[in-house]
Scaffold this active site. Structure first.
Site, PDB file in Angstrom:
ATOM      1  N   GLU A 175     -16.205  11.970   5.106  1.00  0.00           N
ATOM      2  CA  GLU A 175     -16.100  10.962   4.041  1.00  0.00           C
ATOM      3  C   GLU A 175     -14.812  11.124   3.239  1.00  0.00           C
ATOM      4  O   GLU A 175     -14.757  11.934   2.312  1.00  0.00           O
ATOM      5  CB  GLU A 175     -17.314  11.061   3.100  1.00  0.00           C
ATOM      6  CG  GLU A 175     -17.234  10.057   1.945  1.00  0.00           C
ATOM      7  CD  GLU A 175     -18.437  10.098   1.007  1.00  0.00           C
ATOM      8  OE1 GLU A 175     -19.287  10.989   1.156  1.00  0.00           O
ATOM      9  OE2 GLU A 175     -18.497   9.249   0.117  1.00  0.00           O
ATOM     10  N   LYS A 217     -17.531   7.970   7.108  1.00  0.00           N
ATOM     11  CA  LYS A 217     -18.090   7.324   5.904  1.00  0.00           C
ATOM     12  C   LYS A 217     -16.950   6.978   4.963  1.00  0.00           C
ATOM     13  O   LYS A 217     -16.533   7.807   4.147  1.00  0.00           O
ATOM     14  CB  LYS A 217     -19.097   8.262   5.225  1.00  0.00           C
ATOM     15  CG  LYS A 217     -19.619   7.718   3.893  1.00  0.00           C
ATOM     16  CD  LYS A 217     -20.867   8.441   3.424  1.00  0.00           C
ATOM     17  CE  LYS A 217     -21.271   7.951   2.048  1.00  0.00           C
ATOM     18  NZ  LYS A 217     -22.620   8.360   1.673  1.00  0.00           N
TER      19      LYS A 217
HETATM   20  P1  13P Z   1     -22.407   5.568  -3.291  1.00  0.00           P
HETATM   21  O1  13P Z   1     -22.894   4.604  -2.237  1.00  0.00           O
HETATM   22  O2  13P Z   1     -23.167   5.496  -4.585  1.00  0.00           O
HETATM   23  O3  13P Z   1     -20.917   5.533  -3.439  1.00  0.00           O
HETATM   24  O4  13P Z   1     -22.770   7.027  -2.778  1.00  0.00           O
HETATM   25  C1  13P Z   1     -22.558   7.346  -1.477  1.00  0.00           C
HETATM   26  C2  13P Z   1     -22.175   8.750  -1.355  1.00  0.00           C
HETATM   27  O5  13P Z   1     -22.830   9.527  -0.693  1.00  0.00           O
HETATM   28  C3  13P Z   1     -20.926   9.196  -2.008  1.00  0.00           C
HETATM   29  O6  13P Z   1     -20.600  10.472  -1.595  1.00  0.00           O
END
Ligand code: 13P
Length: 335
Positions: A175, A217
């Protein structure tokens, strides 16, 4: 299951991931918003409510847990992990330890948590986790932030984490979150997201991460929250996001699961839907939403056991509509 099969199961048609891995500080912020004290019992009650939602497994493939939750039991003593497993939902775990300032780069950060990570992953695997998450935070500020140094430092950590996960038989979700904070345009978000992803895939390949056994992500390509031009349309976001990802994300990656990152729940669904209406794509485009799946459920629950059914109904509705958005079958009239 092989990691490749787990990765594909997480992005099966009509399904996406619930990010319920808020750290102690973040869940306190969410509970403050509904006037509820963040005690261990209320955190358990809230997450138990979500995990016991009937039919959630039709649209929720996996749940990302926080360290406390993966060890916690429901009120009747059943491990929360088992509630998920019994429904066929795959448990996952957030393993990074948050961000610290990046040396020599004022205003930029890098994510910590690599020390001892192999052993922690082995323990989480024993506790039932089949996938993991590590979040890098990339801010856009002025012309010089993010620096290439910041992007490359975060990519190296993400790749090392991903390699350790695969060594332990766990699917890494990588991510690199380009924040929506600030007044930048959609073009500037495109440019930074493009650079971040180029840097990330170069590091993943350098560290021999099997791309077919991981998930990406990312943020959508979207203007900053304070952009003078206001919000972009779902169509504009879909066009820019797809153009960016087609350029830099290898087709071997089975799925791209977006974070919601401060989009409202309805926006996050409409934008995902617009992206999938333009399919087919080389990857499954799905969701790994935290706030966009949970905000209405939190508001309905309000910290009280009397509101569990209302909270579950609100969560089930967002899960269903996002499930439809994974195939471009959502419409705003369903709200
Ligand atoms: P949000 O969808 O609230 O941004 O959270 C997702 C997430 O896991 C951020 O690390």
């Amino acid at each position: 299951m092989r990691i490749q099969d787990v990765a594909r199961a997480l992005v099966a048609p009509g399904k996406g991931i619930l990010a319920a891995d808020e750290s102690g500080g973040t869940i306190k912020k969410r509970f403050d918003g509904i006037g509820t004290e963040s005690t261990e019992d209320r955190r358990r009650a809230y997450r138990e409510m979500l995990f016991r939602t009937k039919g959630a497994a039709e649209n929720i493939s996996g749940v990302i847990l926080f360290d406390e939750t993966i060890r916690q039991n429901a009120a009747d003593g059943t491990p929360l992990v088992k509630l998920l497993q019994d429904e066929g939902i795959i448990p996952g775990i957030k393993v990074d330890k948050g961000i610290v300032g990046l040396h020599g780069a004022a205003g930029e950060s890098v994510t910590e948590g690599l020390d001892g990570l192999g052993a922690r992953l082995a323990e989480y695997r024993e506790l039932g986790a089949q996938f993991a998450k590590w979040r890098a935070v990339i801010d856009i500020a002025g012309d010089d932030i993010p620096s290439d140094y910041c992007l490359d430092a975060n990519s190296a950590a993400l790749a090392r984490y991903a390699a350790l996960c695969q060594q332990e038989g766990i699917v890494p979700i990588v991510e690199p979150e380009v924040l929506m904070d600030g007044s930048h345009s959609i073009e500037r978000c495109f440019e930074v997201t493009h650079r971040a992803l180029r840097s990330l895939f170069s590091a993943l390949l350098d560290q021999r991460v099997a791309l077919d056994g991981c998930l990406l992500k990312p943020n959508m390509v979207i203007p900053g929250k304070l952009h003078a031009g206001g919000r972009a349309t779902p169509d504009a976001i879909a066009e820019a996001t797809i153009r960016c990802f087609r350029d830099v994300v290898p087709a071997a990656v089975p799925g791209i699961v977006f974070l919601s990152g401060g989009q409202s729940d309805e926006e996050a669904t409409a934008n995902l839907d617009a992206i999938n209406k333009r399919g087919p794509h080389p990857w499954a485009f799905s969701f790994s939403y935290g706030r966009a799946l949970q905000a209405p459920a939190l508001k309905a629950w309000l910290g009280s056991d009397d509101n569990i059914e209302a909270g579950q109904a609100a969560f089930a509705k967002r899960a269903k509509l996002n499930g439809l958005a994974t195939s471009g079958a959502y419409s705003a009239s369903m709200e």
